[in-house]
Write a protein that holds these residues in place. Sequence first.
Motif, PDB file in Angstrom:
ATOM      1  N   GLN A  63       0.835  -1.220   0.000  1.00 37.35           N
ATOM      2  CA  GLN A  63       0.000   0.000   0.000  1.00 37.35           C
ATOM      3  C   GLN A  63       0.863   1.261   0.000  1.00 37.35           C
ATOM      4  OE1 GLN A  63      -2.216  -0.769   3.563  1.00 37.35           O
ATOM      5  NE2 GLN A  63      -3.943  -1.730   2.477  1.00 37.35           N
ATOM      6  N   SER A  64       1.963   1.211   0.740  1.00 38.07           N
ATOM      7  CA  SER A  64       2.814   2.405   0.893  1.00 38.07           C
ATOM      8  C   SER A  64       3.904   2.494  -0.170  1.00 38.07           C
ATOM      9  CB  SER A  64       3.493   2.406   2.261  1.00 38.07           C
ATOM     10  OG  SER A  64       2.573   2.117   3.265  1.00 38.07           O
ATOM     11  N   ARG A  65       3.924   1.508  -1.084  1.00 37.23           N
ATOM     12  CA  ARG A  65       4.953   1.445  -2.135  1.00 37.23           C
ATOM     13  C   ARG A  65       6.362   1.464  -1.575  1.00 37.23           C
ATOM     14  NH1 ARG A  65       2.682   3.535  -7.405  1.00 37.23           N
ATOM     15  NH2 ARG A  65       0.486   3.450  -7.001  1.00 37.23           N
ATOM     16  N   ILE A  66       6.553   0.741  -0.498  1.00 38.83           N
ATOM     17  CA  ILE A  66       7.897   0.576   0.063  1.00 38.83           C
ATOM     18  C   ILE A  66       8.398  -0.802  -0.347  1.00 38.83           C
ATOM     19  CG2 ILE A  66       9.190   0.270   2.230  1.00 38.83           C
ATOM     20  CD1 ILE A  66       8.543   3.186   1.778  1.00 38.83           C
ATOM     21  N   LYS A  67       9.534  -0.822  -1.021  1.00 38.59           N
ATOM     22  CA  LYS A  67      10.117  -2.079  -1.493  1.00 38.59           C
ATOM     23  C   LYS A  67      10.806  -2.772  -0.310  1.00 38.59           C
ATOM     24  CE  LYS A  67      12.414  -4.514  -4.834  1.00 38.59           C
ATOM     25  NZ  LYS A  67      11.767  -5.415  -5.751  1.00 38.59           N
ATOM     26  N   LEU A  68      10.469  -4.040  -0.106  1.00 38.08           N
ATOM     27  CA  LEU A  68      11.048  -4.753   1.034  1.00 38.08           C
ATOM     28  C   LEU A  68      12.111  -5.761   0.616  1.00 38.08           C
ATOM     29  CD1 LEU A  68       7.891  -5.645   3.173  1.00 38.08           C
ATOM     30  CD2 LEU A  68       9.515  -3.773   3.552  1.00 38.08           C
ATOM     31  N   SER A  69      13.155  -5.822   1.444  1.00 39.05           N
ATOM     32  CA  SER A  69      14.128  -6.909   1.375  1.00 39.05           C
ATOM     33  C   SER A  69      14.308  -7.363   2.823  1.00 39.05           C
ATOM     34  CB  SER A  69      15.450  -6.412   0.777  1.00 39.05           C
ATOM     35  OG  SER A  69      15.886  -5.251   1.468  1.00 39.05           O
ATOM     36  N   ALA A  70      15.125  -8.395   3.037  1.00 41.41           N
ATOM     37  CA  ALA A  70      15.368  -8.842   4.419  1.00 41.41           C
ATOM     38  C   ALA A  70      16.819  -9.268   4.556  1.00 41.41           C
ATOM     39  CB  ALA A  70      14.433 -10.004   4.756  1.00 41.41           C
ATOM     40  N   HIS A  71      17.286  -9.288   5.811  1.00 36.18           N
ATOM     41  CA  HIS A  71      18.672  -9.694   6.092  1.00 36.18           C
ATOM     42  C   HIS A  71      18.663 -10.874   7.058  1.00 36.18           C
ATOM     43  CE1 HIS A  71      22.870  -9.623   6.962  1.00 36.18           C
ATOM     44  NE2 HIS A  71      23.093  -8.497   6.305  1.00 36.18           N
ATOM     45  N   ALA A  72      19.301 -11.966   6.646  1.00 37.52           N
ATOM     46  CA  ALA A  72      19.328 -13.199   7.449  1.00 37.52           C
ATOM     47  C   ALA A  72      20.189 -13.027   8.705  1.00 37.52           C
ATOM     48  CB  ALA A  72      19.879 -14.333   6.589  1.00 37.52           C
ATOM     49  N   PRO A  73      20.036 -13.929   9.700  1.00 36.37           N
ATOM     50  CA  PRO A  73      20.811 -13.835  10.948  1.00 36.37           C
ATOM     51  C   PRO A  73      22.326 -13.795  10.723  1.00 36.37           C
ATOM     52  CG  PRO A  73      19.064 -15.448  11.189  1.00 36.37           C
ATOM     53  CD  PRO A  73      19.057 -15.026   9.750  1.00 36.37           C
ATOM     54  N   TYR A  74      22.999 -13.024  11.588  1.00 38.41           N
ATOM     55  CA  TYR A  74      24.462 -12.884  11.495  1.00 38.41           C
ATOM     56  C   TYR A  74      25.182 -14.186  11.832  1.00 38.41           C
ATOM     57  CZ  TYR A  74      24.119  -7.746  11.371  1.00 38.41           C
ATOM     58  OH  TYR A  74      23.863  -6.455  11.025  1.00 38.41           O
ATOM     59  N   PHE A  75      24.557 -15.039  12.654  1.00 37.34           N
ATOM     60  CA  PHE A  75      25.298 -16.208  13.140  1.00 37.34           C
ATOM     61  C   PHE A  75      25.310 -17.386  12.158  1.00 37.34           C
ATOM     62  CE2 PHE A  75      21.084 -17.349  14.592  1.00 37.34           C
ATOM     63  CZ  PHE A  75      20.573 -16.168  15.143  1.00 37.34           C
ATOM     64  N   ILE A  76      24.858 -17.160  10.934  1.00 35.74           N
ATOM     65  CA  ILE A  76      24.969 -18.201   9.896  1.00 35.74           C
ATOM     66  C   ILE A  76      26.449 -18.375   9.521  1.00 35.74           C
ATOM     67  CG2 ILE A  76      24.605 -18.508   7.389  1.00 35.74           C
ATOM     68  CD1 ILE A  76      21.729 -17.489   7.893  1.00 35.74           C
ATOM     69  N   ASN A  77      26.889 -19.638   9.445  1.00 33.02           N
ATOM     70  CA  ASN A  77      28.241 -19.911   8.960  1.00 33.02           C
ATOM     71  C   ASN A  77      28.228 -21.190   8.129  1.00 33.02           C
ATOM     72  OD1 ASN A  77      30.927 -20.175   8.438  1.00 33.02           O
ATOM     73  ND2 ASN A  77      31.606 -20.355  10.570  1.00 33.02           N
ATOM     74  N   LEU A  78      28.155 -21.012   6.821  1.00 33.06           N
ATOM     75  CA  LEU A  78      28.057 -22.173   5.920  1.00 33.06           C
ATOM     76  C   LEU A  78      29.399 -22.884   5.776  1.00 33.06           C
ATOM     77  CD1 LEU A  78      25.828 -20.573   3.119  1.00 33.06           C
ATOM     78  CD2 LEU A  78      25.085 -22.113   4.947  1.00 33.06           C
ATOM     79  N   ASN A  79      30.423 -22.334   6.412  1.00 31.69           N
ATOM     80  CA  ASN A  79      31.753 -22.950   6.337  1.00 31.69           C
ATOM     81  C   ASN A  79      32.229 -23.408   7.718  1.00 31.69           C
ATOM     82  OD1 ASN A  79      34.186 -23.676   5.013  1.00 31.69           O
ATOM     83  ND2 ASN A  79      35.152 -21.824   5.840  1.00 31.69           N
ATOM     84  N   SER A  80      31.292 -23.606   8.628  1.00 31.56           N
ATOM     85  CA  SER A  80      31.688 -24.029   9.975  1.00 31.56           C
ATOM     86  C   SER A  80      32.388 -25.392   9.918  1.00 31.56           C
ATOM     87  CB  SER A  80      30.443 -24.115  10.863  1.00 31.56           C
ATOM     88  OG  SER A  80      30.781 -24.693  12.094  1.00 31.56           O
ATOM     89  N   GLU A  81      33.345 -25.596  10.825  1.00 29.04           N
ATOM     90  CA  GLU A  81      34.039 -26.902  10.914  1.00 29.04           C
ATOM     91  C   GLU A  81      33.046 -27.972  11.381  1.00 29.04           C
ATOM     92  OE1 GLU A  81      37.756 -27.509  11.514  1.00 29.04           O
ATOM     93  OE2 GLU A  81      38.121 -25.683  10.360  1.00 29.04           O
ATOM     94  N   ASP A  82      32.062 -27.517  12.117  1.00 35.87           N
ATOM     95  CA  ASP A  82      31.096 -28.417  12.733  1.00 35.87           C
ATOM     96  C   ASP A  82      29.921 -28.679  11.773  1.00 35.87           C
ATOM     97  OD1 ASP A  82      29.944 -29.721  15.106  1.00 35.87           O
ATOM     98  OD2 ASP A  82      28.452 -28.134  14.923  1.00 35.87           O
TER      99      ASP A  82
END
Length: 299
Positions: A63-82
Motif C-alpha cells: 500500500q505504501s509502495r515501500i520495497k522490502l528486502s530482508a537480512h538473514a541472521p548474522y550467526f549463519i556460517n556455511l563454512n563451519s568446521e562443525d
Amino acid sequence: MTPASDDLRFGVAGVPPSCRENSSLQAIDFLASLGLDALELEFVHGFKMSQEMAGQIKIKASQSRIKLSAHAPYFINLNSEDQGQRMRSQELLLNSLRLAAAAGASDLVFHAGYYGRKSPEEAYRQIKDSLKDILSINRLERIPARLRIETMGKRQQFGSLDEVLSLCRELDDLYPCLDFAHLYAREGKINSYRDFCQVLKKVGKKLGQTALKNAHIHISGVMFNQWGEIRHINIEESGFHDEEWLQAIIEAGVKGTIIDESPSLEADALRLKNLCFNLKEKGTRAELSRTRHDFLDTE
Ligand SMILES: [Zn+2]
C-alpha cells in the motif's frame, strides 16, 4: 521532497532511530512519509516476526509502495568446521527465505561465513556445496525471494568481490548484494570514481548487464584497519567519497535498491537520494548544453 526515481530506490536497514515505535509496520509508514522507498527487514539477531505480522507487513508495504528486502541472521556460517552448525545454518537461511517471502520481501541478504582454518579455496567449495542444497530446496518450494550473498568487510569473512561474483556466476538463482562500505574496508582501496566504475564493470562482465539493472546495494560510512571493517559510521564522518560513488552508479546505469546502514539510517539515505537527484539533474543540464553546443557548432 525528492520525487521517487524509477531507477534507484533508497531505503534503510531496520527501523529508523527517529521512528515513533520500534516496529516494521511503523517504519514503513515513517519511511513513506519521509519520501524514502525501501526497507530491509532485520532478522539479523533471529526471528522475532510472527507469520501473522509478516502478512500485515506485506500488505502495508505494498500500500505504501515501500520495497522490502530482508537480512538473514548474522550467526549463519556455511563454512563451519562443525557439520551440525553448517546444517543449522542452512536451515536458518531457508527459514529466513520463507519468512522474507511471507513478509513480501523480494530479496534476502546473507553473510556466508568465515574462512576459519580453511584456505579460501576450501571455504569456497564448502560454501558452494551448502548453497547448492539451499538453492535446490528453494526451487522445489518456489519461494518467491531471491538469495543474495553479501560482499564482506572483514578479511576473515568469506565474501571478497571475486568470491561473490564467481559463486553467483556458478550457481543459478544466486545473486550478489554489493556492499560498497565493505568493499572499501576490506582492503582500504575502493574509494574513487575510477575504483567504483571498475567494480561495476566487473559485475557487468561476470554476471551480465541484468545484474546492474537489478542490483541490491548496501552503503554506509565505515571505519577500518589492516584487518578490514571495524564498524559502520555516518557517511559524512567517514572518508567515503559518496558523490563519486553515486556518479559511477548513475553512469553505469545501475537500477535497483540502495540500502543505507549508517547509524543515522534515514538521514544518510535521504542525503544520498537528494544527492543522486541533483547529480542526475546536473547530468541532464550538461547533456542539454552539450547538445546545444553541438548544434551551434554545426551552424
Ligand atoms: Zn550484511
